[in-house]
Write a protein that holds these residues in place. Structure first.
Motif, short mmCIF file in Angstrom:
data_model
loop_
_atom_site.label_atom_id
_atom_site.label_comp_id
_atom_site.label_asym_id
_atom_site.label_seq_id
_atom_site.Cartn_x
_atom_site.Cartn_y
_atom_site.Cartn_z
N SER A 65 0.80 -1.22 0.00
CA SER A 65 0.00 0.00 0.00
C SER A 65 0.83 1.28 0.00
CB SER A 65 -0.93 0.03 1.21
OG SER A 65 -1.74 -1.10 1.21
N PRO A 90 3.84 2.18 -1.32
CA PRO A 90 4.24 2.66 -2.66
C PRO A 90 3.04 3.07 -3.50
CG PRO A 90 5.28 0.55 -2.17
CD PRO A 90 4.31 0.81 -1.08
N THR A 91 1.94 2.31 -3.37
CA THR A 91 0.76 2.66 -4.16
C THR A 91 0.27 4.05 -3.79
OG1 THR A 91 0.16 0.33 -4.05
CG2 THR A 91 -1.50 1.83 -4.89
N LEU A 122 2.71 6.70 -5.08
CA LEU A 122 2.62 6.93 -6.51
C LEU A 122 1.31 7.61 -6.88
CD1 LEU A 122 4.15 3.61 -7.84
CD2 LEU A 122 5.23 5.86 -7.77
N LEU A 150 5.62 10.27 -13.77
CA LEU A 150 5.83 8.93 -13.23
C LEU A 150 6.71 8.12 -14.18
CD1 LEU A 150 2.33 7.91 -11.90
CD2 LEU A 150 4.38 8.37 -10.58
N TYR A 178 3.59 -0.61 -11.82
CA TYR A 178 3.23 -1.01 -10.46
C TYR A 178 1.78 -0.63 -10.15
CZ TYR A 178 3.42 -1.48 -5.41
OH TYR A 178 3.17 -1.84 -4.13
N LEU A 179 1.43 0.62 -10.45
CA LEU A 179 0.06 1.07 -10.17
C LEU A 179 -0.95 0.25 -10.96
CD1 LEU A 179 -0.02 4.97 -9.98
CD2 LEU A 179 -0.42 3.29 -8.19
N VAL A 182 -1.48 -3.08 -9.34
CA VAL A 182 -2.32 -2.97 -8.14
C VAL A 182 -3.79 -2.83 -8.53
CG1 VAL A 182 -2.90 -1.52 -6.15
CG2 VAL A 182 -0.53 -2.05 -6.64
#
Lengths: 267, 266
Positions: A75, A77-78, A81, B4, B11-12, B15
């Motif tokens: 979570s 890093p999420t 970002l 970014l 990565y995002l 997720v």
């Protein structure tokens, strides 16, 4: 001036506190001192300190720790970002939506996904590995729990990162800090409050969730929550169930104290 | 601000995929004419039809919505009044005690809440069923309403009240024409959160519901325990649709409330 009106408005609220906050806790403590026949006894506490229960408490802790750890690792890093994206609040909204879908439905989805003929095993088979039962293992339990808690962890961390003044980062960089040092010495310490509340909303439920253990982990994993449910609704031993609940409450208070935000720490 | 990097974007995206995959997986197989969640045979709407034809399920659905709306409404009223009361308390110590007590149910594990409410209802002789479920939902929604309304009350300028009083407003006028309109966004947020708490709750309901009464969560649990049934998938498709609509609706309401309150302040 408005005092009379305001005091009157407190009445139903105080009644609620008395009936649904104080009374239930008192009843739990009271019942923990009763045996099956309703006589006063300390035997529930005695059996709680037997090796079987101690072991269960420790495994429950260990699982909760692992779940919280992995949730945090994914979570943070999420959230970090997300604050860097253009429409960050829209993206945050998209993170929140899955948390609005009923918990049971999400858990149910994994019964299919992790099943013997489910997509995960289908992918595994392509690589020539024998499909095996992923359901009813501690891996599946931890995975599903982490999945469920991710949005709840992201929200507080996102909020604290969002409040962070970016000039502090520029200042650190100007003074020669590498991006890692900036993160370690500036960003992380200033967002620790978000991390703490994230841990709070993950760790305590992770100790007490019983539907995930029942549906996903079969009866492989027994957490404190599962034990309470078992005692109350299956064995009908309310005394023992209350004793476990008392310990859960104590643990909860300790966690609140450890992760509690000190007021006035930061202006 | 920097753009970014590719790695962070990936990565995002991963997720997001993980977060949404199970939900879309459920919905995808709700259209499966085969009976399972792993072998897509052909497109069908029969499971959706089954949802609407299952009168028991419809009753449960209606029950769930009624409990959510009623508990949301009642807890919003009690919580808002409570927040107004808390703010009016001058004694800082007393105020802090109330606030800590307020947070007990928010941080308590729901198993403990469920178990203790079960004891409570059994002791005072409330029959387990609709009443016990509704009362429990009201009970655990109140603190969240208080927490939503409180910041609005605290940021309100006290001279607004004094001004209203000076201009001859009665206490009731002050409440309905000054305080309530000002804290309205907080009240709405509290109501919506109470609704979601109620709709999402499983553990507490599971403890305090009797044999005859069931909400959606409890029903899904007992259905899921017996194995896979694509009716649940169809149900989740419907729920997802409703959730997204509610979120969009809430977004607009919140935005409008913000704009209105900004105009009022101007």
């Amino acid at each position: 001036m408005t005092n009379r009106v305001s005091k009157g408005s407190l009445f139903p609220y105080c009644l609620w506190i008395l009936l649904f906050v104080i009374a239930p806790i008192a009843l739990i403590v009271y019942y923990s001192l009763l045996d099956l026949e309703g006589k006063f006894t300390l035997s529930n506490y005695q059996s709680f300190f037997s090796p079987a229960y101690i072991k269960m408490t420790f495994t429950s802790f260990w699982y909760a720790f692992l779940i919280t750890f992995f949730t945090l690792v994914i979570s943070y890093p999420t959230a970090y970002l997300l604050t860097k994206t253009k429409h960050k609040h829209l993206w945050l909204m998209l993170i929140i939506i899955p948390s609005w879908i009923n918990l049971l439905l999400k858990t149910y989805a994994f019964i299919g996904i992790f099943g013997l003929y489910g997509p995960i095993n289908a992918v595994v088979e392509v690589f020539g590995i024998e499909p095996k039962q992923i359901l009813f293992t501690d891996f599946s339990f931890i995975f599903v729990s982490v999945y469920i808690f991710i949005p709840f962890m992201i929200i507080p961390i996102f909020n604290s990162l969002d409040k962070l003044n970016p000039t502090l980062i520029y200042a650190a960089r100007d003074l020669g800090a590498s991006s890692f040092t900036t993160f370690r010495r500036v960003v992380f310490p200033l967002t620790i409050d978000g991390v703490k509340s994230g841990i709070q909303v993950t760790f305590i439920p992770a100790l007490s969730l019983f539907m995930i253990t029942r549906l996903i982990a079969g009866n492989q994993v027994i957490t404190l929550g599962t034990a309470i449910e078992q005692q109350f609704l299956v064995s009908q031993n309310w005394g023992m169930g209350s004793t476990i609940a008392v310990f859960l409450i104590i643990i909860m208070i300790i966690i609140m104290l450890v992760t509690g935000q000190r007021k006035g720490g930061r202006a | 601000m920097k753009k970014l990097s590719a790695a962070s974007k990936i990565y995002l995206i991963i997720v997001f995929i993980i977060l949404y995959a199970p939900i879309f997986y459920l919905i995808f197989y709700s259209f499966n004419s085969g009976g399972s969640m792993n072998n897509f045979e052909s497109f069908t709407l029969e499971h959706y039809k089954a949802v609407f034809e299952d009168s028991r399920l419809i009753v449960i659905l209606i029950n769930t919505v009624i409990v959510a709306l009623l508990s949301g409404l009642i807890s919003t009223i009690i919580g808002t009044l409570g927040a107004i009361g808390i703010v009016s308390i001058k004694d800082a110590k007393m105020r802090n005690i109330l606030l800590s007590l307020n947070n007990v149910l928010i941080v308590s594990p729901d198993v403990v809440i469920g178990a203790s409410f079960l004891i409570l209802f059994t002791m005072i002789g409330v029959k387990l069923g609709f009443t016990s479920v509704l009362v429990s939902h009201i009970a655990f929604s109140i603190p969240i309403v208080v927490l939503m309304v409180l910041p609005k009350l605290l940021e309100m300028n006290k001279s607004l009240i004094d001004a209203a009083r000076d201009l001859g407003a009665t206490k009731r006028d002050v409440l309905t024409r000054v305080i309530l309109p000002y804290i309205q966004p907080g009240i709405f947020a509290g109501f919506f959160l109470a609704l979601t708490y109620s709709l999402d709750d499983f553990a507490v309901t599971f403890f305090v519901t009797g044999n005859g009464f069931s909400t959606l969560s409890v029903e899904i649990y007992s259905m899921a325990r017996t194995g896979i049934s694509l009716t649940i998938n169809a149900l989740s498709g419907l729920i997802f649709l409703i959730t997204v609509l509610v979120v969009i609706g809430y977004y607009f309401v919140a935005n409008r409330a913000k704009r209105v309150s900004e105009e009022v302040q101007r």
